[in-house]
Design an enzyme around this catalytic site. Structure first.
Site, mmCIF file in Angstrom:
data_model
loop_
_atom_site.group_PDB
_atom_site.id
_atom_site.type_symbol
_atom_site.label_atom_id
_atom_site.label_comp_id
_atom_site.label_asym_id
_atom_site.label_seq_id
_atom_site.Cartn_x
_atom_site.Cartn_y
_atom_site.Cartn_z
ATOM 1 N N SER A 1 -1.757 -9.881 4.643
ATOM 2 C CA SER A 1 -1.566 -8.431 4.742
ATOM 3 C C SER A 1 -0.567 -8.707 6.372
ATOM 4 C CB SER A 1 -2.644 -7.193 4.841
ATOM 5 O OG SER A 1 -2.259 -6.558 5.306
ATOM 6 N N ARG B 1 0.203 2.979 16.919
ATOM 7 C CA ARG B 1 -0.478 3.567 15.999
ATOM 8 C C ARG B 1 -0.468 4.995 16.001
ATOM 9 N NH1 ARG B 1 1.040 1.217 12.407
ATOM 10 N NH2 ARG B 1 -0.557 -0.871 11.139
ATOM 11 N N ASP C 1 0.812 -0.950 0.349
ATOM 12 C CA ASP C 1 0.394 0.344 0.160
ATOM 13 C C ASP C 1 0.975 1.841 -0.290
ATOM 14 O OD1 ASP C 1 -2.082 -1.427 0.148
ATOM 15 O OD2 ASP C 1 -2.007 -1.191 2.056
ATOM 16 N N ASP D 1 -6.940 0.942 11.077
ATOM 17 C CA ASP D 1 -6.213 2.112 11.907
ATOM 18 C C ASP D 1 -6.325 3.340 10.690
ATOM 19 O OD1 ASP D 1 -4.588 0.289 12.894
ATOM 20 O OD2 ASP D 1 -3.465 -0.782 10.899
#
Length: 444
Positions: free
Chosen positions: A173, A93, A13, A122
């Site tokens: 992923s 995060r 990504d 996220d």
């Protein structure tokens, strides 16, 4: 030219995003790669970012800060989302968001970017944290905006000669840091399918031990963890920093097959998602910490902390780290950890582990009160008065409300009357006095 700072992991990504941001927004991209225990060649990742087209690639070692300011507070809180997920990705995060803002300020950037999709958690964690810390910065989320599938991203990368570490044959992923490893996509999207072994990297399959052609059964081993104020500070009697402790425990517990989590969880965005996690160190440390709390916290503290732990986990999962609510809950958690110091002994065995010992100079456990042997100092006679007072509210309500509602006179519940109460008022109301009497006689 104006710039955007991209949280760059080196994956599909964010690799595609470097080229796309330049085309879509006419912004130069600064790739920011943050080491929170990713266990990859970060310098090579930075070089790949520049090869793709980033005007600058920055690598920040944030492992120590990650453990000290995010992992340990979550451990002290006992934060496990829905009782299973130790929040590895979710905890990283807010730290990444803070560093994105700091680098954007230092570089004079007008925007920050991340590689989150439009259906994951996220995106919420990044956007809410960034907007809280720096509301003036534009937030770009290429994957969410372009709505590409993974197949189309792979095709885009091939068309533009973008080097990526993923193929159609390996569509998982993966996100990992010191505290855990998250795997999703591919066959894992079917919750009926058992995860194939190739999704695991940190844990040995316990099913392989002792089988023909498999692995030899490892002997059980014991580890001793020392905590100070709810934070692990030593392993087997040797002081150790947080990063090294976690890096040591992950392979140690992982080789026994400890730390695999297969979880269908409720995402903040309103969907259910099947997630596979590996978190050997996290699950062992959470169990050890909880065992030490069982010695050092009172019954009421433990009861209320369960509520706080669940709320703390939801707060982290939902991206509310930079909130007043977090400050409030963290203040309570820190207060509970004042006396959570001591040692915990854990036994590791194939496919399982158990806390087998715990001790603390602040322990509330008293052998002289708990023992049934010689030396028992518990006042057994005091129990009579305690039971009378403890049951007084129940007796009062039963005599004033429950017994009259059943058409029963007297001070005691006998035989069927007790059974009727257990079955509920609706059942009790349908019972006739004659049937109650007959049933009572039958039980005499």
């Amino acid at each position: 030219m104006a710039t955007a700072v991209l949280a760059y992991s080196g994956g599909l990504d964010t690799s595609v995003a470097i080229r796309w941001i330049k085309e879509k927004y006419d912004l130069d991209v600064i790739a920011l790669t943050i080491d929170v225990g990713n266990d990859r060649d970060l310098q090579s990742i930075a070089r790949r970012a520049e090869q793709i087209g980033a005007v600058k690639a920055i690598v920040v070692d944030a492992r120590a800060d990650f453990v000290r300011y995010f992992v340990w507070p979550a451990l002290q809180a006992g934060a496990m989302y829905e009782g299973q997920y130790p929040l590895a990705t979710a905890l990283a995060r807010p730290l990444i968001a803070r560093l994105l803002v700091e680098v954007a300020r230092a570089e004079g950037a007008v925007a920050v970017a991340h590689g989150c999709t439009g259906k994951g958690n996220d995106q919420v964690r990044f956007d809410v944290s960034i907007a809280t810390l720096a509301p003036d910065l534009k937030i770009i989320a290429p994957v969410r905006e372009w709505s590409m599938t993974r197949d189309s991203e792979i095709a885009y990368a091939a068309e533009h000669n973008i080097p990526i570490p993923v193929t159609n044959a390996s569509p998982y992923s993966i996100d990992q840091n010191l505290w855990g490893r998250s795997i999703e996509c591919g066959v894992l999207e079917d919750p009926w399918q058992e995860p194939p072994e190739d999704v695991y990297a940190w844990t040995t399959s316990p099913w392989l031990f002792g089988r023909q052609g498999g692995l030899p059964i490892p002997e059980p081993t014991y580890i001793e963890l020392t905590f100070e104020h709810g934070i692990p500070v030593a392993l087997n009697g040797e002081e150790i920093d947080g990063v090294t402790l976690i890096e040591t425990l992950n392979p140690l517990a992982g080789k026994y097959g400890i730390g695999r989590i297969d979880h269908v969880e409720n995402r903040l965005v309103g969907i259910k998602s099947r997630e596979i996690y590996e978190a050997p160190a996290a699950v062992v440390l959470h169990a050890a910490h909880k065992a030490l709390e069982s010695l050092t916290l009172s019954r009421d503290q433990l009861r209320f902390k369960e509520l706080v732990s669940a709320e703390y986990a939801r707060l982290i999962y939902n991206g509310q780290w930079y909130s007043a609510l977090h400050q409030d809950l963290a203040a309570y958690v820190q207060s509970t950890q004042r006396f959570v110091s001591g040692k915990v002994r854990v036994k590791l065995a194939p496919g399982q582990f158990a806390v087998v010992g715990r001790q603390s100079e602040h322990s509330l456990y008293s052998h002289s009160l708990a023992t049934y042997d010689t030396g028992d100092q518990f006042d057994h006679n005091a129990a009579v008065g305690f039971i009378k007072l403890w049951g007084l509210p129940l007796q009062t309500q039963a005599q004033a409300q429950l017994l009259p509602s059943l058409g029963i006179e007297g001070n005691l519940l006998k035989g069927v009357e007790g059974n009727l109460l257990e079955k509920g008022p609706a059942h009790a109301a349908s019972a006739s006095p004659s049937s109650s009497s007959a049933s009572t006689e039958g039980q005499s």
